[in-house]
Design a protein around this motif. Structure first.
Motif, PDB file in Angstrom:
ATOM      1  N   SER A 188      -4.913  61.167  64.947  1.00  0.00           N
ATOM      2  CA  SER A 188      -5.989  61.546  65.854  1.00  0.00           C
ATOM      3  C   SER A 188      -5.584  61.326  67.305  1.00  0.00           C
ATOM      4  N   LEU A 189      -6.227  62.059  68.207  1.00  0.00           N
ATOM      5  CA  LEU A 189      -5.932  61.911  69.635  1.00  0.00           C
ATOM      6  C   LEU A 189      -6.230  60.495  70.112  1.00  0.00           C
ATOM      7  N   SER A 190      -7.320  59.917  69.601  1.00  0.00           N
ATOM      8  CA  SER A 190      -7.677  58.559  70.024  1.00  0.00           C
ATOM      9  C   SER A 190      -6.628  57.546  69.585  1.00  0.00           C
ATOM     10  N   SER A 191      -6.022  57.750  68.401  1.00  0.00           N
ATOM     11  CA  SER A 191      -4.964  56.843  67.933  1.00  0.00           C
ATOM     12  C   SER A 191      -3.737  56.940  68.815  1.00  0.00           C
ATOM     13  N   ARG A 192      -3.429  58.141  69.260  1.00  0.00           N
ATOM     14  CA  ARG A 192      -2.259  58.343  70.129  1.00  0.00           C
ATOM     15  C   ARG A 192      -2.470  57.582  71.445  1.00  0.00           C
ATOM     16  N   TRP A 238      -3.467  51.973  65.519  1.00  0.00           N
ATOM     17  CA  TRP A 238      -3.088  51.797  66.917  1.00  0.00           C
ATOM     18  C   TRP A 238      -2.665  50.365  67.241  1.00  0.00           C
ATOM     19  N   LEU A 239      -2.736  49.482  66.251  1.00  0.00           N
ATOM     20  CA  LEU A 239      -2.334  48.091  66.460  1.00  0.00           C
ATOM     21  C   LEU A 239      -0.977  47.776  65.845  1.00  0.00           C
ATOM     22  N   VAL A 240      -0.319  48.810  65.301  1.00  0.00           N
ATOM     23  CA  VAL A 240       0.966  48.576  64.638  1.00  0.00           C
ATOM     24  C   VAL A 240       1.963  49.642  65.062  1.00  0.00           C
ATOM     25  N   ALA A 241       3.225  49.387  64.758  1.00  0.00           N
ATOM     26  CA  ALA A 241       4.288  50.384  64.949  1.00  0.00           C
ATOM     27  C   ALA A 241       4.918  50.638  63.593  1.00  0.00           C
ATOM     28  N   LYS A 242       5.017  51.918  63.223  1.00  0.00           N
ATOM     29  CA  LYS A 242       5.675  52.266  61.969  1.00  0.00           C
ATOM     30  C   LYS A 242       7.170  52.091  62.133  1.00  0.00           C
ATOM     31  N   THR A 296      -2.207  53.829  70.970  1.00  0.00           N
ATOM     32  CA  THR A 296      -0.815  53.376  70.851  1.00  0.00           C
ATOM     33  C   THR A 296      -0.245  53.060  72.220  1.00  0.00           C
ATOM     34  N   ALA A 297      -0.495  53.949  73.187  1.00  0.00           N
ATOM     35  CA  ALA A 297       0.000  53.717  74.555  1.00  0.00           C
ATOM     36  C   ALA A 297      -0.614  52.446  75.138  1.00  0.00           C
ATOM     37  N   LYS A 298      -1.901  52.244  74.868  1.00  0.00           N
ATOM     38  CA  LYS A 298      -2.600  51.085  75.422  1.00  0.00           C
ATOM     39  C   LYS A 298      -2.061  49.787  74.826  1.00  0.00           C
ATOM     40  N   TYR A 299      -1.986  49.719  73.496  1.00  0.00           N
ATOM     41  CA  TYR A 299      -1.616  48.460  72.853  1.00  0.00           C
ATOM     42  C   TYR A 299      -0.120  48.167  72.956  1.00  0.00           C
ATOM     43  N   GLN A 300       0.687  49.199  73.181  1.00  0.00           N
ATOM     44  CA  GLN A 300       2.113  48.963  73.413  1.00  0.00           C
ATOM     45  C   GLN A 300       2.393  48.682  74.883  1.00  0.00           C
ATOM     46  N   ASN A 301       1.335  48.777  75.721  1.00  0.00           N
ATOM     47  CA  ASN A 301       1.479  48.572  77.170  1.00  0.00           C
ATOM     48  C   ASN A 301       2.607  49.441  77.716  1.00  0.00           C
ATOM     49  N   ALA A 302       2.509  50.738  77.440  1.00  0.00           N
ATOM     50  CA  ALA A 302       3.582  51.685  77.730  1.00  0.00           C
ATOM     51  C   ALA A 302       3.835  51.832  79.227  1.00  0.00           C
ATOM     52  N   ASP A 303       5.105  51.854  79.591  1.00  0.00           N
ATOM     53  CA  ASP A 303       5.496  52.197  80.958  1.00  0.00           C
ATOM     54  C   ASP A 303       5.419  53.707  81.179  1.00  0.00           C
ATOM     55  N   ALA A 304       5.554  54.457  80.092  1.00  0.00           N
ATOM     56  CA  ALA A 304       5.419  55.916  80.166  1.00  0.00           C
ATOM     57  C   ALA A 304       4.976  56.436  78.804  1.00  0.00           C
ATOM     58  N   TYR A 314      -6.902  65.408  76.636  1.00  0.00           N
ATOM     59  CA  TYR A 314      -7.423  64.121  76.179  1.00  0.00           C
ATOM     60  C   TYR A 314      -6.392  63.009  76.310  1.00  0.00           C
ATOM     61  N   VAL A 315      -5.164  63.251  75.831  1.00  0.00           N
ATOM     62  CA  VAL A 315      -4.181  62.166  75.737  1.00  0.00           C
ATOM     63  C   VAL A 315      -3.712  61.656  77.103  1.00  0.00           C
ATOM     64  N   ILE A 316      -3.864  62.475  78.161  1.00  0.00           N
ATOM     65  CA  ILE A 316      -3.502  61.973  79.491  1.00  0.00           C
ATOM     66  C   ILE A 316      -4.745  61.586  80.300  1.00  0.00           C
ATOM     67  N   ARG A 317      -5.897  62.119  79.889  1.00  0.00           N
ATOM     68  CA  ARG A 317      -7.149  61.783  80.591  1.00  0.00           C
ATOM     69  C   ARG A 317      -7.703  60.441  80.134  1.00  0.00           C
ATOM     70  N   GLU A 318      -7.571  60.136  78.843  1.00  0.00           N
ATOM     71  CA  GLU A 318      -8.226  58.960  78.276  1.00  0.00           C
ATOM     72  C   GLU A 318      -7.330  57.727  78.248  1.00  0.00           C
ATOM     73  N   THR A 319      -6.250  57.750  78.992  1.00  0.00           N
ATOM     74  CA  THR A 319      -5.401  56.558  79.076  1.00  0.00           C
ATOM     75  C   THR A 319      -5.224  56.170  80.533  1.00  0.00           C
ATOM     76  N   ASN A 320      -5.130  54.875  80.762  1.00  0.00           N
ATOM     77  CA  ASN A 320      -4.864  54.392  82.116  1.00  0.00           C
ATOM     78  C   ASN A 320      -3.381  54.145  82.332  1.00  0.00           C
ATOM     79  N   LYS A 321      -2.567  54.660  81.395  1.00  0.00           N
ATOM     80  CA  LYS A 321      -1.118  54.503  81.499  1.00  0.00           C
ATOM     81  C   LYS A 321      -0.511  55.707  82.211  1.00  0.00           C
ATOM     82  N   ASN A 322       0.756  55.567  82.546  1.00  0.00           N
ATOM     83  CA  ASN A 322       1.480  56.654  83.196  1.00  0.00           C
ATOM     84  C   ASN A 322       1.800  57.705  82.137  1.00  0.00           C
TER      85      ASN A 322
END
Length: 590
Positions: free
Chosen positions: A472-476, A87-91, A479-487, A541-549
Motif C-alpha cells: 500500500s502507498l501508506s506502507s511505502r 512499515w516497522l520491519v525490513a525484509k 517505511t521512509a519514516k521509520y527508516q529515517n530515510a535520507d532520501a 501520495y508517496v512524496i506528499r505524505e512524507t516529511n522526508k526528502n
C-alpha cells in the motif's frame, strides 16, 4: 418450500463468504525480517486492535511466515507466532542473493584477459582486481549486465558477457554426475548441515569431527557439500578442504627464478590460500602495503611467508614486485597496457604528483604505453622515448593494468539511508506497454540494480518491495519514516494516450525536495540521453505524505513503442540506474 430453502441457503453462503478476509499470502520458508525500531509490539492478529503479546527490539531477525495486507506474521522462536506491521520491519534478501537474481549453480570462467573486477555493478566503480582468460570464479549473483563473483582477492562485480558458465541449474536437488575433485574434513564436533548457505537455513543433520565430505563449491563463508545424496551447506571455517592429485598437478609447474624478489600488497585486503588455486582453503589475509619475500610463482599465484614460519599463496597480480633492497616497480603487471587521454590539455608530469613539473600537455584520444603504476599514477612512454606520469583517475585503460578510480561517490553515499520504492506490484500492474511490458516488473528491475550500486558504496539501502508483492502507498511512506530515510526514491514508468510522447520527468511536492529532484534528474538525463521533460511539482501520495526528502521519477513512456523497447534493454537499465546513483552522490556532496 424447497426452492425457498435453497435461496435462503445461497444468501447465507454469500454473506458468509463476503465476511471472510483475503487469505494471507504464504511466504518462502527461507524469508526473514529485521525489526527497524525499538520496543515494537507483536500482536495476536494482523491489526492494531489485536492484543500485544510481545515486544521486540531493533536489529532482531525473525523468520517470516505469512503476509496479509500491511501485516506480517513472524515466528518469535519461542514457540509463539505473532503479527508485526510491515512499515516497522525490513525484509531480508534470501541468503543466496541480495537484490539481484540468484545463481544456484555458481561456477564460471573468464573468457578474456584483463577482465576487471569492480567494487560494484557499474563501470564507474573502483577496480579491485582483474582476471585472466580461463580463471575460475564462484558466481554469487546476477543483476542485469553484471555478475557478483567470489575471487582470490574477495568479492566483486564483472561484466556478464565475459564470463562463461560452467554449469547449469539442475531440475532436481540432486547433483549431476560430475568428477569429484575436492574432499573436506570436518574440524569441529557436531557441525550443523543446512539446506541453504545461511544460519537461517533448516538443519538437515549433523557431521562429526574427522568425517569426510565431498565439496562441490565454496560461496564466501559457506561450503556446498554432498549430504545423504543431496546438496547441502556447512560453515566454511569448520571444513578443511583437501585437493586431489589432479589439482595438485595444476600448481606443480616450473616457477620463475625469484631469488631476491619481493612483493608489496596493492589490494586493501588479499586472501592467503593454502595452495595456488582459487578452490583451496583460505588460511589468512594480508593488507595493502605489507611486503613479503616471494618464493615461487605458478599460474599467476605467488608463494609468500605471510607469517613467521607460515607459507601460503596469493594472487600475484596484487603484488607490486621489486628487487630486494631496490625500488624497481612491477612492470610485468601492466605489460601490454595502454592509457587513453580523456580531455584536451591533460597534464603529463615529471613525477607521480601534482607538485611536479608538467612536461607535456596531451589531447583527447592520444594513447600511450604504460610502463608501470606508482600509487595512483601511471608512468607512460612518450613518442620521443622519454617517460612521464599521468593521474590514473583521469584516463581510461586498456590491458591488464588496473583502472584507478578516485574516491568520490563512495564517500558521499556511505552510511546514507536510502529507501527505493519500485512502483506498483502484485495485483497493481501499473501501466502496460504497447508490447506488453508491465510497469511493476520494470520498476523492480531498475530498483534492484540501483540497490546493488548503492550497497557497494556503503549506503544503507531498503527496498519497499523486493518481489512481485502489493504494498500500500501508506506502507511505502511509513517505511521512509521509520527508516529515517535520507532520501526516498519512487521509481515509475509513464504512459499517455498520445503515443508520440517520450522522455523522463522528475517530481517533488515540497520545496525542500526540489534540490534532490534536480540533482537526480540532471544526472539521469546526462547518462541516458533521453528527452528532458523537466523537474516538476507533482501531487503524488508517496512524496506528499512524507516529511522526508522524497522524489518520484517517471523514467520513460511504455506507451511509446520505440521507447518501450529502449527502456526494457539491459543497456538502458544500466544507464538509468547509474544516472540516479550519480545524482544521489552529487546531491550528498552539498
Amino acid at each position: 418450500m424447497l426452492k425457498k430453502r435453497a435461496v435462503f441457503f445461497h444468501i447465507c453462503l454469500i454473506l458468509l463468504l463476503g465476511g471472510i478476509s483475503p487469505a494471507p499470502v504464504p511466504a518462502s520458508t527461507s524469508s526473514s525480517i529485521t525489526i527497524s525500531d525499538d520496543n515494537i509490539n507483536i500482536r495476536e492478529g494482523p491489526g492494531l486492535s489485536y492484543k500485544a503479546i510481545a515486544r521486540v527490539h531493533k536489529g532482531n531477525t525473525y523468520p517470516l511466515l505469512k503476509e496479509q495486507g500491511d501485516w506480517i506474521e513472524i515466528d518469535l522462536l519461542n514457540g509463539q507466532k505473532g503479527w508485526v506491521a510491515k512499515w516497522l520491519v525490513a525484509k531480508n534478501q534470501s541468503a543466496s542473493s541480495s537484490a539481484g537474481e540468484s545463481i544456484q549453480k555458481n561456477n564460471g570462467t573468464a573468457t578474456t584477459d584483463g577482465l576487471r573486477v569492480r567494487k560494484g555493478p557499474g563501470a564507474g566503480f573502483q577496480v579491485i582486481g582483474s582476471l585472466n582468460k580461463g580463471q575460475a570464479v564462484a558466481i554469487l549473483e546476477s543483476n542485469e549486465n553484471w555478475l557478483k563473483v567470489q575471487t582470490a582477492f574477495g568479492q566483486g562485480w564483472v561484466a556478464k558477457e565475459y564470463i562463461r558458465f560452467q554449469k547449469t541449474n539442475p531440475t532436481e536437488n540432486e547433483k549431476p554426475d560430475t568428477p569429484e575433485t575436492n574432499i573436506g574434513k570436518i574440524s569441529v564436533d557436531s557441525l550443523n548441515v543446512r539446506n541453504t548457505p545461511s544460519f537461517q537455513g533448516s538443519i538437515l543433520g549433523k557431521l562429526q569431527r574427522g568425517e569426510e565430505v565431498t565439496v562441490l563449491s565454496q560461496n564466501g563463508d559457506w561450503t556446498e557439500i554432498k549430504f545423504s545424496g543431496k546438496t547441502a551447506w556447512v560453515n566454511s571455517q569448520y571444513v578443511l578442504v583437501e585437493q586431489k592429485d589432479s589439482q595438485e598437478a595444476s600448481t606443480s609447474g616450473a616457477s620463475a627464478n625469484l631469488v631476491g624478489v619481493e612483493g608489496t600488497v596493492t589490494a586493501t585486503t588479499l586472501y592467503v590460500h593454502e595452495k595456488g588455486n582459487l578452490n583451496s582453503k583460505i588460511i589468512g589475509s594480508v593488507s595493502k602495503g605489507e611486503n613479503f619475500q616471494i618464493y615461487e610463482e605458478v599460474n599467476n599465484w605467488a608463494k609468500i611467508e605471510w607469517k613467521t614460519g607460515k607459507y601460503g599463496w596469493v594472487a600475484n597480480w596484487f603484488l607490486n614486485k621489486t628487487e630486494a633492497g631496490g625500488t624497481k616497480p612491477d612492470e610485468e603487471r601492466v605489460r601490454n597496457s595502454t592509457i587513453t587521454i580523456l580531455q584536451n590539455g591533460t597534464n603529463l608530469r615529471k613525477g607521480p604528483s601534482v607538485e611536479t613539473e608538467v612536461v607535456y600537455r596531451a589531447n583527447q584520444g592520444e594513447t600511450f604505453q604504460v610502463v608501470s603504476l606508482q600509487n595512483d599514477w601511471y608512468k607512460i612512454r612518450l613518442q620521443n622515448g622519454t617517460t612521464a606520469f599521468v593521474a590514473g583517475w583521469i584516463v581510461s585503460v586498456k590491458g591488464n593494468a588496473p583502472q584507478v578510480v578516485k574516491p568520490g561517490a563512495e564517500i558521499n553515499l556511505k552510511n546514507k539511508t536510502i529507501v527505493l520504492d519500485p512502483g506498483h506490484g502484485g495485483r497493481d500492474h501499473g501501466t502496460t506497454g504497447t508490447r506488453g511490458t508491465m510497469e511493476k516488473q520494470l520498476t523492480l528491475r531498475t530498483a534492484k540494480l540501483l540497490f546493488d550500486k548503492l550497497k557497494a558504496s556503503g549506503a544503507n539501502v531498503i527496498l519497499t518491495r523486493n518481489d512481485d508483492t502489493f504494498i500500500s502507498l501508506s506502507s511505502r511512506v511509513r517505511t521512509a519514516k521509520y527508516q529515517n530515510a535520507d532520501a526516498f526514491i519512487s521509481i515509475h514508468y509513464n504512459s499517455n494516450s498520445d503515443h508520440s510522447i517520450h522522455g523522463i520527468t522528475s517530481y517533488y511536492y515540497y520545496p525542500f525536495q526540489k534540490p534532490l529532484a534536480e540533482s537526480v534528474h540532471s544526472a539521469t538525463i546526462s547518462q541516458t540521453k533521453m528527452k528532458d521533460r523537466g523537474v516538476r511539482f507533482g501531487d503524488y501520495y508517496v512524496i506528499r505524505e512524507t516529511n522526508k526528502n522524497a522524489i518520484l521519477l517517471e523514467l520513460g513512456y511504455l506507451s511509446n513503442s520505440a521507447e518501450e523497447m529502449l527502456v526494457t534493454s539491459g543497456q538502458y537499465q544500466e544507464s538509468v540506474s547509474s544516472g540516479i546513483f550519480q545524482g544521489l552522490a552529487k546531491y550528498f556532496t552539498h
